[in-house]
Motif scaffolding. Sequence first.
Motif, PDB file in Angstrom:
ATOM      1  N   ASP A 139      -2.501 -75.697  -7.288  1.00 46.99           N
ATOM      2  CA  ASP A 139      -3.138 -76.839  -7.918  1.00 46.99           C
ATOM      3  C   ASP A 139      -2.162 -78.009  -8.063  1.00 46.99           C
ATOM      4  OD1 ASP A 139      -4.877 -78.463  -9.340  1.00 46.99           O
ATOM      5  OD2 ASP A 139      -4.537 -77.438 -11.242  1.00 46.99           O
ATOM      6  N   PRO A 140      -2.281 -79.012  -7.188  1.00 45.89           N
ATOM      7  CA  PRO A 140      -1.415 -80.188  -7.343  1.00 45.89           C
ATOM      8  C   PRO A 140      -1.925 -81.052  -8.500  1.00 45.89           C
ATOM      9  CG  PRO A 140      -2.815 -80.432  -5.407  1.00 45.89           C
ATOM     10  CD  PRO A 140      -3.114 -79.099  -5.995  1.00 45.89           C
ATOM     11  N   TYR A 141      -1.269 -80.949  -9.648  1.00 44.81           N
ATOM     12  CA  TYR A 141      -1.696 -81.668 -10.846  1.00 44.81           C
ATOM     13  C   TYR A 141      -0.641 -82.694 -11.232  1.00 44.81           C
ATOM     14  CZ  TYR A 141      -3.305 -82.541 -15.572  1.00 44.81           C
ATOM     15  OH  TYR A 141      -3.752 -83.157 -16.714  1.00 44.81           O
ATOM     16  N   ARG A 142      -1.034 -83.948 -11.203  1.00 44.26           N
ATOM     17  CA  ARG A 142      -0.146 -85.057 -11.562  1.00 44.26           C
ATOM     18  C   ARG A 142       1.161 -85.014 -10.766  1.00 44.26           C
ATOM     19  NH1 ARG A 142      -0.945 -85.585 -18.139  1.00 44.26           N
ATOM     20  NH2 ARG A 142      -3.052 -86.448 -18.026  1.00 44.26           N
ATOM     21  N   GLY A 143       1.021 -84.705  -9.486  1.00 47.40           N
ATOM     22  CA  GLY A 143       2.156 -84.724  -8.576  1.00 47.40           C
ATOM     23  C   GLY A 143       3.033 -83.488  -8.584  1.00 47.40           C
ATOM     24  N   VAL A 144       2.656 -82.481  -9.362  1.00 47.60           N
ATOM     25  CA  VAL A 144       3.434 -81.245  -9.436  1.00 47.60           C
ATOM     26  C   VAL A 144       2.508 -80.079  -9.110  1.00 47.60           C
ATOM     27  CG1 VAL A 144       4.770 -79.730 -10.947  1.00 47.60           C
ATOM     28  CG2 VAL A 144       4.933 -82.207 -11.220  1.00 47.60           C
ATOM     29  N   ARG A 145       2.950 -79.208  -8.227  1.00 45.98           N
ATOM     30  CA  ARG A 145       2.133 -78.036  -7.895  1.00 45.98           C
ATOM     31  C   ARG A 145       2.220 -77.017  -9.015  1.00 45.98           C
ATOM     32  NH1 ARG A 145      -0.641 -77.255  -4.093  1.00 45.98           N
ATOM     33  NH2 ARG A 145      -0.752 -78.399  -2.178  1.00 45.98           N
ATOM     34  N   GLN A 146       1.054 -76.625  -9.519  1.00 43.25           N
ATOM     35  CA  GLN A 146       0.989 -75.661 -10.605  1.00 43.25           C
ATOM     36  C   GLN A 146       0.313 -74.383 -10.140  1.00 43.25           C
ATOM     37  OE1 GLN A 146      -1.009 -77.271 -13.996  1.00 43.25           O
ATOM     38  NE2 GLN A 146       0.533 -78.823 -14.362  1.00 43.25           N
ATOM     39  N   ASP A 147       0.609 -73.314 -10.854  1.00 45.51           N
ATOM     40  CA  ASP A 147      -0.049 -72.034 -10.616  1.00 45.51           C
ATOM     41  C   ASP A 147      -1.383 -71.997 -11.368  1.00 45.51           C
ATOM     42  OD1 ASP A 147       2.362 -71.498  -9.416  1.00 45.51           O
ATOM     43  OD2 ASP A 147       2.883 -69.807 -10.701  1.00 45.51           O
ATOM     44  N   THR A 148      -2.245 -71.076 -10.964  1.00 42.23           N
ATOM     45  CA  THR A 148      -3.525 -70.864 -11.638  1.00 42.23           C
ATOM     46  C   THR A 148      -3.746 -69.375 -11.827  1.00 42.23           C
ATOM     47  OG1 THR A 148      -4.493 -72.822 -10.580  1.00 42.23           O
ATOM     48  CG2 THR A 148      -6.030 -71.212 -11.494  1.00 42.23           C
ATOM     49  N   GLU A 149      -4.104 -68.997 -13.044  1.00 38.04           N
ATOM     50  CA  GLU A 149      -4.537 -67.630 -13.307  1.00 38.04           C
ATOM     51  C   GLU A 149      -6.059 -67.585 -13.205  1.00 38.04           C
ATOM     52  OE1 GLU A 149      -3.223 -65.832 -16.930  1.00 38.04           O
ATOM     53  OE2 GLU A 149      -1.109 -66.072 -16.403  1.00 38.04           O
ATOM     54  N   VAL A 150      -6.583 -66.488 -12.671  1.00 35.57           N
ATOM     55  CA  VAL A 150      -8.022 -66.275 -12.594  1.00 35.57           C
ATOM     56  C   VAL A 150      -8.388 -65.145 -13.542  1.00 35.57           C
ATOM     57  CG1 VAL A 150      -9.953 -65.640 -11.111  1.00 35.57           C
ATOM     58  CG2 VAL A 150      -8.060 -67.003 -10.181  1.00 35.57           C
ATOM     59  N   TRP A 151      -9.299 -65.450 -14.453  1.00 38.37           N
ATOM     60  CA  TRP A 151      -9.847 -64.475 -15.397  1.00 38.37           C
ATOM     61  C   TRP A 151     -11.347 -64.414 -15.145  1.00 38.37           C
ATOM     62  CZ3 TRP A 151      -7.265 -62.291 -19.850  1.00 38.37           C
ATOM     63  CH2 TRP A 151      -5.900 -62.629 -19.935  1.00 38.37           C
ATOM     64  N   SER A 152     -11.972 -63.293 -15.469  1.00 32.55           N
ATOM     65  CA  SER A 152     -13.430 -63.223 -15.338  1.00 32.55           C
ATOM     66  C   SER A 152     -13.996 -62.143 -16.241  1.00 32.55           C
ATOM     67  CB  SER A 152     -13.844 -62.949 -13.892  1.00 32.55           C
ATOM     68  OG  SER A 152     -13.644 -61.600 -13.562  1.00 32.55           O
ATOM     69  N   VAL A 153     -15.303 -62.234 -16.422  1.00 31.25           N
ATOM     70  CA  VAL A 153     -16.055 -61.177 -17.080  1.00 31.25           C
ATOM     71  C   VAL A 153     -17.331 -60.966 -16.272  1.00 31.25           C
ATOM     72  CG1 VAL A 153     -17.262 -62.714 -18.717  1.00 31.25           C
ATOM     73  CG2 VAL A 153     -16.917 -60.284 -19.285  1.00 31.25           C
ATOM     74  N   LEU A 154     -17.691 -59.715 -16.089  1.00 27.57           N
ATOM     75  CA  LEU A 154     -18.919 -59.362 -15.376  1.00 27.57           C
ATOM     76  C   LEU A 154     -20.015 -59.070 -16.384  1.00 27.57           C
ATOM     77  CD1 LEU A 154     -17.409 -56.978 -12.672  1.00 27.57           C
ATOM     78  CD2 LEU A 154     -17.748 -59.465 -12.547  1.00 27.57           C
ATOM     79  N   ALA A 155     -21.245 -59.307 -15.986  1.00 30.20           N
ATOM     80  CA  ALA A 155     -22.381 -59.132 -16.893  1.00 30.20           C
ATOM     81  C   ALA A 155     -22.389 -57.769 -17.586  1.00 30.20           C
ATOM     82  CB  ALA A 155     -23.694 -59.391 -16.158  1.00 30.20           C
ATOM     83  N   PRO A 156     -22.197 -56.645 -16.866  1.00 29.00           N
ATOM     84  CA  PRO A 156     -22.210 -55.354 -17.568  1.00 29.00           C
ATOM     85  C   PRO A 156     -21.093 -55.233 -18.612  1.00 29.00           C
ATOM     86  CG  PRO A 156     -22.443 -55.026 -15.202  1.00 29.00           C
ATOM     87  CD  PRO A 156     -22.099 -56.475 -15.410  1.00 29.00           C
ATOM     88  N   GLU A 157     -19.931 -55.801 -18.334  1.00 28.32           N
ATOM     89  CA  GLU A 157     -18.829 -55.780 -19.294  1.00 28.32           C
ATOM     90  C   GLU A 157     -19.180 -56.617 -20.529  1.00 28.32           C
ATOM     91  OE1 GLU A 157     -15.330 -55.623 -15.879  1.00 28.32           O
ATOM     92  OE2 GLU A 157     -15.940 -57.571 -16.722  1.00 28.32           O
ATOM     93  N   TRP A 158     -19.763 -57.786 -20.268  1.00 30.90           N
ATOM     94  CA  TRP A 158     -20.142 -58.692 -21.351  1.00 30.90           C
ATOM     95  C   TRP A 158     -21.148 -58.021 -22.280  1.00 30.90           C
ATOM     96  CZ3 TRP A 158     -18.150 -62.906 -23.362  1.00 30.90           C
ATOM     97  CH2 TRP A 158     -18.928 -63.685 -24.208  1.00 30.90           C
ATOM     98  N   ARG A 159     -22.162 -57.427 -21.667  1.00 31.45           N
ATOM     99  CA  ARG A 159     -23.203 -56.767 -22.469  1.00 31.45           C
ATOM    100  C   ARG A 159     -22.633 -55.588 -23.247  1.00 31.45           C
ATOM    101  NH1 ARG A 159     -26.564 -57.556 -17.545  1.00 31.45           N
ATOM    102  NH2 ARG A 159     -27.756 -59.444 -18.002  1.00 31.45           N
ATOM    103  N   ALA A 160     -21.774 -54.798 -22.616  1.00 34.71           N
ATOM    104  CA  ALA A 160     -21.194 -53.635 -23.295  1.00 34.71           C
ATOM    105  C   ALA A 160     -20.345 -54.092 -24.483  1.00 34.71           C
ATOM    106  CB  ALA A 160     -20.362 -52.808 -22.324  1.00 34.71           C
ATOM    107  N   ALA A 161     -19.560 -55.132 -24.273  1.00 34.85           N
ATOM    108  CA  ALA A 161     -18.706 -55.629 -25.343  1.00 34.85           C
ATOM    109  C   ALA A 161     -19.525 -56.232 -26.485  1.00 34.85           C
ATOM    110  CB  ALA A 161     -17.724 -56.667 -24.803  1.00 34.85           C
ATOM    111  N   ARG A 162     -20.683 -56.739 -26.174  1.00 30.40           N
ATOM    112  CA  ARG A 162     -21.551 -57.364 -27.190  1.00 30.40           C
ATOM    113  C   ARG A 162     -22.581 -56.371 -27.729  1.00 30.40           C
ATOM    114  NH1 ARG A 162     -20.792 -62.081 -28.866  1.00 30.40           N
ATOM    115  NH2 ARG A 162     -22.938 -62.748 -28.835  1.00 30.40           N
ATOM    116  N   GLY A 163     -22.490 -55.121 -27.275  1.00 23.29           N
ATOM    117  CA  GLY A 163     -23.427 -54.121 -27.742  1.00 23.29           C
ATOM    118  C   GLY A 163     -24.838 -54.322 -27.203  1.00 23.29           C
ATOM    119  N   GLN A 164     -24.903 -54.952 -26.032  1.00 27.66           N
ATOM    120  CA  GLN A 164     -26.196 -55.262 -25.417  1.00 27.66           C
ATOM    121  C   GLN A 164     -26.325 -54.501 -24.108  1.00 27.66           C
ATOM    122  OE1 GLN A 164     -25.838 -59.460 -24.938  1.00 27.66           O
ATOM    123  NE2 GLN A 164     -26.475 -59.905 -27.012  1.00 27.66           N
ATOM    124  N   LEU A 165     -26.553 -53.240 -24.184  1.00 28.09           N
ATOM    125  CA  LEU A 165     -26.626 -52.426 -22.980  1.00 28.09           C
ATOM    126  C   LEU A 165     -27.995 -52.496 -22.320  1.00 28.09           C
ATOM    127  CD1 LEU A 165     -24.598 -49.360 -24.242  1.00 28.09           C
ATOM    128  CD2 LEU A 165     -23.821 -51.271 -22.837  1.00 28.09           C
TER     129      LEU A 165
END
Length: 190
Positions: A159-185
């Motif tokens: 990611d070239p941000y303001r003239g400096v190349r930066q790293d990017t982390e990718v995070w995600s959540v999948l629907a089944p994980e979201w529902r399980a964590a929220r008690g919505q099976l």
Amino acid sequence: MFAISLGDGADLRPLEPWQAEEFLAHMDRGRDYIGRYVGLPDITADLDSARAWLQVYADKAAADTGRLYGIRLDGRLVGGVLLRAFDTATGTCEAGCWLEPAAAGRGLVTRAVRVVIDWAIEARGMHRVEWLVSPENTPSINVAARLGMTREGHFREDDPYRGVRQDTEVWSVLAPEWRAARGQLRPRSA
């Protein structure tokens, strides 16, 4: 216009082009703080560019390819969350956020993003919600972790941000994980 309570005097509402003056004043209050990791202050430097950016998201909402919401605290715009990308064909979207410094540390972003993810998964049937973040942006990484997202990878200098190349982390959540964590099976309802 609807408003969803986030508790403690805060709510989440659509952010639209007719609110460009208020949005610009908000950006001006948080320009340096927000701009540490997010390019939004750079592309909304005046009223015309602020209105144009808000119009991009109004067009995305109309095309069902993105959404934009403002976080208000005691009626004042202090931040926002968005679905930068929203692909119903693949069931994948990307969430993001920003917040001015006076509102930081109150859990507003976590609560607002939780509402948006719930909507994306439960109402719209998204399977995957992504969160892209600079590894230097500890508050945003903490939001991803509090939301139960999984860190999937690290892109080096992508990611070239303001003239400096930066790293990017990718995070995600999948629907089944979201529902399980929220008690919505149960399966999602239409």
